[in-house]
Design a protein around this motif. Sequence first.
Motif, PDB file in Angstrom:
ATOM      1  N   PRO A   1       0.817  -1.224   0.000  1.00  0.00           N
ATOM      2  CA  PRO A   1       0.000   0.000   0.000  1.00  0.00           C
ATOM      3  C   PRO A   1       0.845   1.265   0.000  1.00  0.00           C
ATOM      4  CG  PRO A   1      -0.081  -1.083   2.144  1.00  0.00           C
ATOM      5  CD  PRO A   1       0.613  -2.021   1.222  1.00  0.00           C
ATOM      6  N   ARG A   2       0.378   2.259  -0.765  1.00  0.00           N
ATOM      7  CA  ARG A   2       1.059   3.544  -0.796  1.00  0.00           C
ATOM      8  C   ARG A   2       0.385   4.556   0.126  1.00  0.00           C
ATOM      9  NH1 ARG A   2      -0.596   5.140  -7.036  1.00  0.00           N
ATOM     10  NH2 ARG A   2      -2.791   5.669  -6.650  1.00  0.00           N
ATOM     11  N   ALA A   3      -0.779   4.195   0.664  1.00  0.00           N
ATOM     12  CA  ALA A   3      -1.527   5.033   1.617  1.00  0.00           C
ATOM     13  C   ALA A   3      -2.603   4.165   2.240  1.00  0.00           C
ATOM     14  CB  ALA A   3      -2.151   6.232   0.901  1.00  0.00           C
ATOM     15  N   MET A   4      -3.228   4.670   3.271  1.00  0.00           N
ATOM     16  CA  MET A   4      -4.431   4.066   3.799  1.00  0.00           C
ATOM     17  C   MET A   4      -5.634   4.818   3.225  1.00  0.00           C
ATOM     18  SD  MET A   4      -3.714   1.445   5.781  1.00  0.00           S
ATOM     19  CE  MET A   4      -2.652   1.056   4.363  1.00  0.00           C
ATOM     20  N   ALA A   5      -6.764   4.142   3.123  1.00  0.00           N
ATOM     21  CA  ALA A   5      -7.946   4.773   2.537  1.00  0.00           C
ATOM     22  C   ALA A   5      -9.197   4.137   3.110  1.00  0.00           C
ATOM     23  CB  ALA A   5      -7.928   4.647   1.008  1.00  0.00           C
ATOM     24  N   GLY A   6     -10.328   4.758   2.854  1.00  0.00           N
ATOM     25  CA  GLY A   6     -11.596   4.227   3.325  1.00  0.00           C
ATOM     26  C   GLY A   6     -12.751   4.951   2.674  1.00  0.00           C
ATOM     27  N   GLN A   7     -13.953   4.552   3.050  1.00  0.00           N
ATOM     28  CA  GLN A   7     -15.148   5.139   2.474  1.00  0.00           C
ATOM     29  C   GLN A   7     -16.117   5.535   3.576  1.00  0.00           C
ATOM     30  OE1 GLN A   7     -17.354   2.088   0.190  1.00  0.00           O
ATOM     31  NE2 GLN A   7     -16.049   0.550   1.166  1.00  0.00           N
ATOM     32  N   VAL A   8     -16.885   6.573   3.305  1.00  0.00           N
ATOM     33  CA  VAL A   8     -17.973   6.969   4.191  1.00  0.00           C
ATOM     34  C   VAL A   8     -19.243   6.982   3.348  1.00  0.00           C
ATOM     35  CG1 VAL A   8     -17.486   9.445   3.855  1.00  0.00           C
ATOM     36  CG2 VAL A   8     -18.849   8.694   5.818  1.00  0.00           C
ATOM     37  N   LEU A   9     -20.272   6.313   3.851  1.00  0.00           N
ATOM     38  CA  LEU A   9     -21.501   6.085   3.106  1.00  0.00           C
ATOM     39  C   LEU A   9     -22.699   6.554   3.912  1.00  0.00           C
ATOM     40  CD1 LEU A   9     -20.704   2.326   2.386  1.00  0.00           C
ATOM     41  CD2 LEU A   9     -20.177   4.214   0.853  1.00  0.00           C
ATOM     42  N   MET A  10     -23.680   7.116   3.233  1.00  0.00           N
ATOM     43  CA  MET A  10     -24.983   7.365   3.845  1.00  0.00           C
ATOM     44  C   MET A  10     -26.030   6.664   3.001  1.00  0.00           C
ATOM     45  SD  MET A  10     -24.887  11.281   5.277  1.00  0.00           S
ATOM     46  CE  MET A  10     -26.512  11.070   6.043  1.00  0.00           C
ATOM     47  N   MET A  11     -26.900   5.906   3.670  1.00  0.00           N
ATOM     48  CA  MET A  11     -27.924   5.146   2.969  1.00  0.00           C
ATOM     49  C   MET A  11     -29.119   6.029   2.633  1.00  0.00           C
ATOM     50  SD  MET A  11     -26.209   2.420   3.076  1.00  0.00           S
ATOM     51  CE  MET A  11     -27.388   1.490   2.074  1.00  0.00           C
ATOM     52  N   LYS A  12     -29.856   5.615   1.621  1.00  0.00           N
ATOM     53  CA  LYS A  12     -31.141   6.269   1.366  1.00  0.00           C
ATOM     54  C   LYS A  12     -32.082   6.005   2.532  1.00  0.00           C
ATOM     55  CE  LYS A  12     -30.882   6.081  -3.655  1.00  0.00           C
ATOM     56  NZ  LYS A  12     -31.378   5.420  -4.883  1.00  0.00           N
ATOM     57  N   ARG A  13     -32.903   6.981   2.823  1.00  0.00           N
ATOM     58  CA  ARG A  13     -33.951   6.787   3.809  1.00  0.00           C
ATOM     59  C   ARG A  13     -35.197   7.505   3.321  1.00  0.00           C
ATOM     60  NH1 ARG A  13     -30.511  10.683   6.469  1.00  0.00           N
ATOM     61  NH2 ARG A  13     -31.685  12.467   7.271  1.00  0.00           N
ATOM     62  N   PRO A  14     -36.388   7.058   3.743  1.00  0.00           N
ATOM     63  CA  PRO A  14     -37.618   7.540   3.106  1.00  0.00           C
ATOM     64  C   PRO A  14     -37.961   8.970   3.480  1.00  0.00           C
ATOM     65  CG  PRO A  14     -38.127   6.082   4.934  1.00  0.00           C
ATOM     66  CD  PRO A  14     -36.643   6.030   4.749  1.00  0.00           C
ATOM     67  N   GLY A  15     -38.523   9.690   2.522  1.00  0.00           N
ATOM     68  CA  GLY A  15     -39.017  11.037   2.785  1.00  0.00           C
ATOM     69  C   GLY A  15     -38.688  12.014   1.676  1.00  0.00           C
ATOM     70  N   HIS A  16     -39.080  13.297   1.922  1.00  0.00           N
ATOM     71  CA  HIS A  16     -38.753  14.393   1.013  1.00  0.00           C
ATOM     72  C   HIS A  16     -37.317  14.831   1.260  1.00  0.00           C
ATOM     73  CE1 HIS A  16     -43.214  15.723   0.531  1.00  0.00           C
ATOM     74  NE2 HIS A  16     -42.814  15.044  -0.527  1.00  0.00           N
ATOM     75  N   VAL A  17     -36.563  14.981   0.209  1.00  0.00           N
ATOM     76  CA  VAL A  17     -35.189  15.476   0.325  1.00  0.00           C
ATOM     77  C   VAL A  17     -35.219  16.998   0.273  1.00  0.00           C
ATOM     78  CG1 VAL A  17     -32.882  15.467  -0.677  1.00  0.00           C
ATOM     79  CG2 VAL A  17     -34.299  13.411  -0.798  1.00  0.00           C
ATOM     80  N   ARG A  18     -34.822  17.621   1.370  1.00  0.00           N
ATOM     81  CA  ARG A  18     -34.778  19.091   1.424  1.00  0.00           C
ATOM     82  C   ARG A  18     -33.371  19.640   1.240  1.00  0.00           C
ATOM     83  NH1 ARG A  18     -38.874  21.086   6.248  1.00  0.00           N
ATOM     84  NH2 ARG A  18     -40.810  20.810   5.061  1.00  0.00           N
TER      85      ARG A  18
END
Length: 447
Positions: free
Chosen positions: A338-355
């Motif tokens: 490895p040349r670096a460490m890495a990762g991911q951050v995720l947000m799931m869909k959830r029901p409703g109106h997107v404001r």
Amino acid sequence: MSILILHRNPFEPFPYERWLRDYDGEVVVLAARDKLELFGEQVPAAHGFAHLEVLDDFDDEELIRARALKLVAEYGTRHIVALHEADLILAARLREQLGLDGPRLADVEPFRDKALMKERLGRAGVEVARHTLPRTAQDAHAFAEQHGFPVVFKDRTGFNSIGLRILRDREELESHTARVLAGGDARDDLLMEAYVPGRMCHVDGLVVDGRTVLAWPSQYQYDLASYGTDAGARVDLTLDPDDPLTGRLLDVTERALAALRRPDGRMREHAFHAEIFHTPDDRLVLCEIACRSGGAKTREVLQAVFGLNIGEYATRAELGLPLPLLEEARRGGSRPQPRAMAGQVLMMKRPGHVRALAAVPDDPWVERFWLYGRVGQVISPAAGSADFLTCAVASAPTRTECERRLRALGARFEAQTEIVPAGSTGADASGDGSTGADAAGERTETA
């Protein structure tokens, strides 16, 4: 000469026209319409393919088989490529029927049938959860009596945590078995496991010519099964080279691959994704292992770590194409580091109106960013563990710094995202009550 790709994914993470730029044959693709719509993609133009066909029902195996056989005959197909878990068995059967190179059914089944997988792993001394195939409700209750709660129900050939249920007491078990094991007919398609406590790790990598040429461990900082209820940021990141778990996770994964791979089999080139529990008493218990690349943004995380996309390299290896970023390491008998460490951050869909939705981050350590929604939509709950609203990949010199950056980014996404119950005022014309794929939204990406 051509290759046929069975494609049950959006196209953005799988740019075949770039991956296969030096392939001297034709590329033919059968794609799933619902996966394109789920991630806000329009049905593309030919994409440089000799033939692109988008089907409405990719779960109709007979339809897919019939279309595949017609295209094989028309284009002189020599290879069939399938990168989604749900298509591995069909691709193997087609190769067998047509006498084509690549994995056969007997090669793929130990990676798809979780019961067969656990049987072989257990015989090889790889620890797995205690489990049974509950054919009736009585079988399920007897298993719970013997091993206690919680217990886990899953589809024997499932994926993306779809259908997975963690049942914490007798009442929940009775309710669940009344739904899935009702009636007089015994079932053999469900797997029931004793719950394994601890943090889930995963090891992702690549096998070429029957030998592991790249592998690295990561650790989920969340529960995979909570995709339908988790409204916050979900962080997953790689482990440092000197982490005490790194070598152990790589070793148990190698033993698992050896246990499932047939010595005389035809599966010589493939990616893999292993999920392994690290228990509070420091045991490593293998949950399952797949012969394809990891989901979510795992491919992009490993690209930040090693500079190559294992989905691309698995596809190229299967076709016998050069693997330039691996050649030097392979000649020296070593693996890329490895040349670096890495990762991911995720947000799931959830029901409703997107404001409101997360803004495009401008931090220099953010490698990639994706947004699968738009303000004013009405969206449905996440349908599986890969049904995202917001995703980002970040890198850092160490795991500690990478986690700090990912958590800060996740907190920012949480603060910037506002979804209110359906029926609330403030939605624009696009938030008309549509749900599911129709409201999947548009994709924004930064490289």
